[in-house]
Design an enzyme around this catalytic site. Structure first.
Site, mmCIF file in Angstrom:
data_model
loop_
_atom_site.group_PDB
_atom_site.id
_atom_site.type_symbol
_atom_site.label_atom_id
_atom_site.label_comp_id
_atom_site.label_asym_id
_atom_site.label_seq_id
_atom_site.Cartn_x
_atom_site.Cartn_y
_atom_site.Cartn_z
ATOM 1 N N CYS A 1 33.770 30.179 38.132
ATOM 2 C CA CYS A 1 33.720 29.287 38.957
ATOM 3 C C CYS A 1 32.739 27.862 38.580
ATOM 4 O O CYS A 1 31.746 28.210 38.132
ATOM 5 C CB CYS A 1 32.749 29.748 40.350
ATOM 6 S SG CYS A 1 32.520 28.576 41.761
ATOM 7 N N CYS B 1 35.936 22.107 44.715
ATOM 8 C CA CYS B 1 36.257 23.374 43.702
ATOM 9 C C CYS B 1 36.000 22.628 42.393
ATOM 10 O O CYS B 1 36.934 21.949 42.145
ATOM 11 C CB CYS B 1 37.452 23.971 44.052
ATOM 12 S SG CYS B 1 38.045 25.356 42.832
HETATM 13 N N1 LIG Z 1 37.982 31.035 44.245
HETATM 14 C C1 LIG Z 1 38.315 31.062 42.679
HETATM 15 C C2 LIG Z 1 36.966 31.101 41.974
HETATM 16 C C3 LIG Z 1 36.078 30.075 42.264
HETATM 17 C C4 LIG Z 1 36.367 28.554 41.768
HETATM 18 C C5 LIG Z 1 35.211 27.554 42.314
HETATM 19 N N2 LIG Z 1 35.070 27.182 43.616
HETATM 20 C C6 LIG Z 1 35.027 26.286 41.253
HETATM 21 O O1 LIG Z 1 34.318 25.634 41.818
HETATM 22 O O2 LIG Z 1 35.711 26.647 40.298
HETATM 23 C C7 LIG Z 1 39.370 32.097 42.239
HETATM 24 O O3 LIG Z 1 39.212 33.237 42.754
HETATM 25 O O4 LIG Z 1 40.119 31.931 41.367
#
Ligand SMILES: N[C@@H](CCC[C@H](N)C(=O)O)C(=O)O
Length: 238
Positions: free
Chosen positions: A63, A183
């Protein structure tokens, strides 16, 4: 064991201080389910290692905003400005300077492109899988895009160009099963594809929760933005 809530440009996390006591996977899963609340995920800060769980209680291999939050947390607690740690996606280096937390991201790997359900775009992994679609970010019907999220087991990013080098981005996250405030690996995925097309080395992205920057240097991608603590220390339910 204690935790506190943090926001990395609107991507929200419960951070569990596990530097002194490592937890097994069953306990971590239970802590996530019982304590995640409205957060997007839970970061277990172990000594030199970030273990990240989505709000559904499942571990994700990386993440980006979580890694920035890990670096900020160590900066807060230990006063260090340069922080190196491991993640399931490899070694991460972070720098905290003038209110901005930047990390070197896992190397983006383009795995293909798609044309499906009337949409087209790229498939790319930056620690975790993403699909990237250029489109109208003012009008997104996520219900139409959710089949792609499951088909590719990936996070879904839609971006549009505000002006050269400045993008609007919106992301629907796997494991949250909703649009999030930001994200980091999604922003990096979008920037990598946009930079490849335009030749730019620095991209600014307006996420729902604030601005992120992605810079490229010597083939590496760097993600930067703010991080803030949003709650006092909370006693966790096990
Ligand atoms: N939900 C994603 C993992 C988290 C990604 C995150 N929010 C970021 O900032 O990169 C997954 O399950 O792939």
């Amino acid at each position: 064991m204690k935790g506190a809530n943090y926001s990395a440009t609107g991507n929200t996390f419960l951070v569990v201080d596990s530097r002194e006591e490592r937890l097994d996977d069953v306990t971590k899963h239970s802590i996530v389910i019982k304590n995640v609340g409205n957060n997007d995920g839970v970061i277990f800060v172990e000594k030199g290692f970030m273990d990240f769980y989505n709000r559904d209680g499942l571990r994700a291999s990386f993440c980006g905003n979580g890694a920035r939050t890990y670096a900020f947390f160590i900066h807060e607690k230990e006063g260090r400005d340069r922080i190196s740690f491991k993640s399931m996606a490899g070694e991460i280096e972070g720098v905290v300077s003038q209110g901005i937390v930047s990390i070197r991201m896992p190397d983006p790997i383009l795995t293909g492109s798609f044309e499906e359900e009337g949409f087209s775009g790229e498939i790319i992994t930056v620690g975790v899988p993403h699909i990237v679609i250029e489109g109208n970010t003012e009008k997104i019907d996520w219900e139409l895009l959710v089949p792609l999220r499951h088909l590719y087991d990936a996070n879904v990013n839609v971006y549009s160009v505000i002006e050269r080098g400045k993008l609007r981005i919106r992301t629907y996250e796997r494991g949250v099963e909703a649009e999030t405030g930001a994200c980091g690996s999604g922003a990096t995925s979008v920037s990598w594809i946009y930079a490849k097309r335009t030749g730019l080395r620095r991209v600014e992205l307006k996420a729902n929760g604030g601005w992120l920057t992605v810079a490229f240097k010597d083939g590496k991608a760097y993600l930067g933005g703010g991080v803030e603590k949003c709650s006092e220390e909370l006693e966790l339910l096990w």
